[in-house]
Design a protein around this motif. Structure first.
Motif, PDB file in Angstrom:
ATOM      1  N   TRP A  52      -6.610  19.221   2.644  1.00 32.44           N
ATOM      2  CA  TRP A  52      -6.256  20.058   3.793  1.00 32.44           C
ATOM      3  C   TRP A  52      -6.377  21.521   3.383  1.00 32.44           C
ATOM      4  N   ILE A  53      -7.123  22.275   4.183  1.00 33.34           N
ATOM      5  CA  ILE A  53      -7.352  23.700   3.958  1.00 33.34           C
ATOM      6  C   ILE A  53      -6.575  24.484   5.015  1.00 33.34           C
ATOM      7  N   GLU A  54      -5.787  25.425   4.575  1.00 32.61           N
ATOM      8  CA  GLU A  54      -5.034  26.298   5.488  1.00 32.61           C
ATOM      9  C   GLU A  54      -5.265  27.728   5.036  1.00 32.61           C
ATOM     10  N   ASP A  55      -5.590  28.605   5.964  1.00 32.32           N
ATOM     11  CA  ASP A  55      -5.865  30.012   5.635  1.00 32.32           C
ATOM     12  C   ASP A  55      -6.920  30.116   4.523  1.00 32.32           C
ATOM     13  N   ASP A  56      -7.933  29.255   4.593  1.00 33.65           N
ATOM     14  CA  ASP A  56      -9.071  29.243   3.659  1.00 33.65           C
ATOM     15  C   ASP A  56      -8.712  28.850   2.228  1.00 33.65           C
ATOM     16  N   ILE A  57      -7.543  28.210   2.036  1.00 35.17           N
ATOM     17  CA  ILE A  57      -7.198  27.749   0.683  1.00 35.17           C
ATOM     18  C   ILE A  57      -6.776  26.273   0.735  1.00 35.17           C
ATOM     19  N   PRO A  58      -7.126  25.513  -0.315  1.00 32.39           N
ATOM     20  CA  PRO A  58      -6.672  24.119  -0.351  1.00 32.39           C
ATOM     21  C   PRO A  58      -5.171  24.076  -0.627  1.00 32.39           C
ATOM     22  N   VAL A  59      -4.436  23.389   0.235  1.00 30.09           N
ATOM     23  CA  VAL A  59      -2.977  23.372   0.094  1.00 30.09           C
ATOM     24  C   VAL A  59      -2.409  21.975  -0.130  1.00 30.09           C
ATOM     25  N   CYS A  60      -3.153  20.945   0.245  1.00 30.57           N
ATOM     26  CA  CYS A  60      -2.621  19.594   0.178  1.00 30.57           C
ATOM     27  C   CYS A  60      -3.769  18.589   0.156  1.00 30.57           C
ATOM     28  N   ILE A  61      -3.522  17.459  -0.477  1.00 30.58           N
ATOM     29  CA  ILE A  61      -4.476  16.354  -0.486  1.00 30.58           C
ATOM     30  C   ILE A  61      -3.718  15.111  -0.033  1.00 30.58           C
ATOM     31  N   ALA A  62      -4.336  14.332   0.835  1.00 29.20           N
ATOM     32  CA  ALA A  62      -3.773  13.030   1.195  1.00 29.20           C
ATOM     33  C   ALA A  62      -4.817  11.965   0.893  1.00 29.20           C
ATOM     34  N   LEU A  63      -4.417  10.950   0.148  1.00 29.64           N
ATOM     35  CA  LEU A  63      -5.290   9.824  -0.121  1.00 29.64           C
ATOM     36  C   LEU A  63      -5.158   8.827   1.010  1.00 29.64           C
ATOM     37  N   LYS A  64      -6.237   8.092   1.272  1.00 31.02           N
ATOM     38  CA  LYS A  64      -6.078   6.977   2.198  1.00 31.02           C
ATOM     39  C   LYS A  64      -5.110   6.003   1.529  1.00 31.02           C
ATOM     40  N   TYR A  89       0.817  -1.206   0.000  1.00 31.34           N
ATOM     41  CA  TYR A  89       0.000   0.000   0.000  1.00 31.34           C
ATOM     42  C   TYR A  89       0.855   1.261   0.000  1.00 31.34           C
ATOM     43  N   VAL A  90       0.312   2.302  -0.611  1.00 32.10           N
ATOM     44  CA  VAL A  90       1.002   3.594  -0.680  1.00 32.10           C
ATOM     45  C   VAL A  90       0.015   4.671  -0.258  1.00 32.10           C
ATOM     46  N   MET A  91       0.493   5.635   0.508  1.00 32.04           N
ATOM     47  CA  MET A  91      -0.301   6.827   0.798  1.00 32.04           C
ATOM     48  C   MET A  91       0.256   7.935  -0.082  1.00 32.04           C
ATOM     49  N   TYR A  92      -0.585   8.447  -0.966  1.00 31.12           N
ATOM     50  CA  TYR A  92      -0.177   9.538  -1.849  1.00 31.12           C
ATOM     51  C   TYR A  92      -0.561  10.869  -1.227  1.00 31.12           C
ATOM     52  N   ILE A  93       0.370  11.804  -1.315  1.00 29.56           N
ATOM     53  CA  ILE A  93       0.160  13.168  -0.833  1.00 29.56           C
ATOM     54  C   ILE A  93       0.395  14.085  -2.036  1.00 29.56           C
ATOM     55  N   ILE A  94      -0.519  15.003  -2.258  1.00 31.28           N
ATOM     56  CA  ILE A  94      -0.390  15.958  -3.361  1.00 31.28           C
ATOM     57  C   ILE A  94      -0.280  17.341  -2.748  1.00 31.28           C
ATOM     58  N   LEU A  95       0.833  17.994  -2.978  1.00 31.23           N
ATOM     59  CA  LEU A  95       1.172  19.248  -2.316  1.00 31.23           C
ATOM     60  C   LEU A  95       1.416  20.338  -3.349  1.00 31.23           C
ATOM     61  N   ILE A 126     -12.764  12.854  -6.693  1.00 32.58           N
ATOM     62  CA  ILE A 126     -14.183  12.692  -6.362  1.00 32.58           C
ATOM     63  C   ILE A 126     -14.887  11.898  -7.461  1.00 32.58           C
ATOM     64  N   ALA A 127     -14.646  12.259  -8.718  1.00 33.63           N
ATOM     65  CA  ALA A 127     -15.282  11.580  -9.844  1.00 33.63           C
ATOM     66  C   ALA A 127     -14.920  10.094  -9.881  1.00 33.63           C
ATOM     67  N   ARG A 128     -13.706   9.768  -9.470  1.00 29.33           N
ATOM     68  CA  ARG A 128     -13.253   8.373  -9.501  1.00 29.33           C
ATOM     69  C   ARG A 128     -13.490   7.648  -8.175  1.00 29.33           C
ATOM     70  N   LYS A 129     -14.148   8.351  -7.246  1.00 28.26           N
ATOM     71  CA  LYS A 129     -14.466   7.777  -5.931  1.00 28.26           C
ATOM     72  C   LYS A 129     -13.219   7.287  -5.176  1.00 28.26           C
ATOM     73  N   VAL A 130     -12.185   8.120  -5.207  1.00 30.87           N
ATOM     74  CA  VAL A 130     -10.948   7.835  -4.485  1.00 30.87           C
ATOM     75  C   VAL A 130     -11.034   8.571  -3.140  1.00 30.87           C
ATOM     76  N   ASP A 131     -10.947   7.818  -2.050  1.00 39.56           N
ATOM     77  CA  ASP A 131     -11.040   8.413  -0.711  1.00 39.56           C
ATOM     78  C   ASP A 131      -9.818   9.273  -0.421  1.00 39.56           C
ATOM     79  N   HIS A 132     -10.071  10.490   0.056  1.00 37.84           N
ATOM     80  CA  HIS A 132      -8.981  11.432   0.303  1.00 37.84           C
ATOM     81  C   HIS A 132      -9.443  12.514   1.282  1.00 37.84           C
TER      82      HIS A 132
END
Length: 122
Positions: A93-105, A11-17, A84-90
């Motif tokens: 992360w919102i910081e200062d009211d902006i999306p800054v990072c995504i982490a997938l399960k 398994y891999v946890m992907y983080i998109i920054l 969301i369209a591909r139903k990938v759980d993630h």
């Protein structure tokens, strides 16, 4: 032929920054790293009872993460829509009211590679 047993290393946890946090917005490196930590921690908590997470955390010394990068808020929003369209759980992360990072399960790499196609390492 028997199916191989899933292990933590399967398994891999992907983080998109967002890269522009450091370049355009001039956030310090520590603050950028913290956003990835926030997103990963939140995703692990949200999906703590998911079978993928249970396998992934069964050997803490073998957890595998991959950090991918996008160049802007616009791009991170497009990735979110694709997940969301591909139903990938993630978790976004919102910081200062902006999306800054995504982490997938945690997922087996093969399950999410198409959803992450085109993204480069951070």
């Amino acid at each position: 032929m028997a199916t191989p047993t899933a292990t933590a290393t399967s398994y891999v946890m992907y983080i998109i920054l967002r890269r522009d946090l450091q370049t355009k917005l001039q956030w310090p490196l520590g603050a950028v790293c913290t956003q990835a930590a926030h997103a990963a921690s939140a995703a692990m908590w949200i999906f703590r009872n998911d079978p993928n997470t249970e396998i992934y955390t069964s050997d803490l010394d073998k957890m595998h993460k991959v950090t991918l990068g996008v160049d802007s808020e616009e791009e991170i929003k497009k990735v979110t829509e694709k997940l969301i369209a591909r139903k990938v759980d993630h978790k976004v992360w919102i910081e200062d009211d902006i999306p800054v990072c995504i982490a997938l399960k945690p997922y087996p790499k093969e399950e999410v590679k198409n959803a992450l196609k085109g993204l480069k390492l951070f």
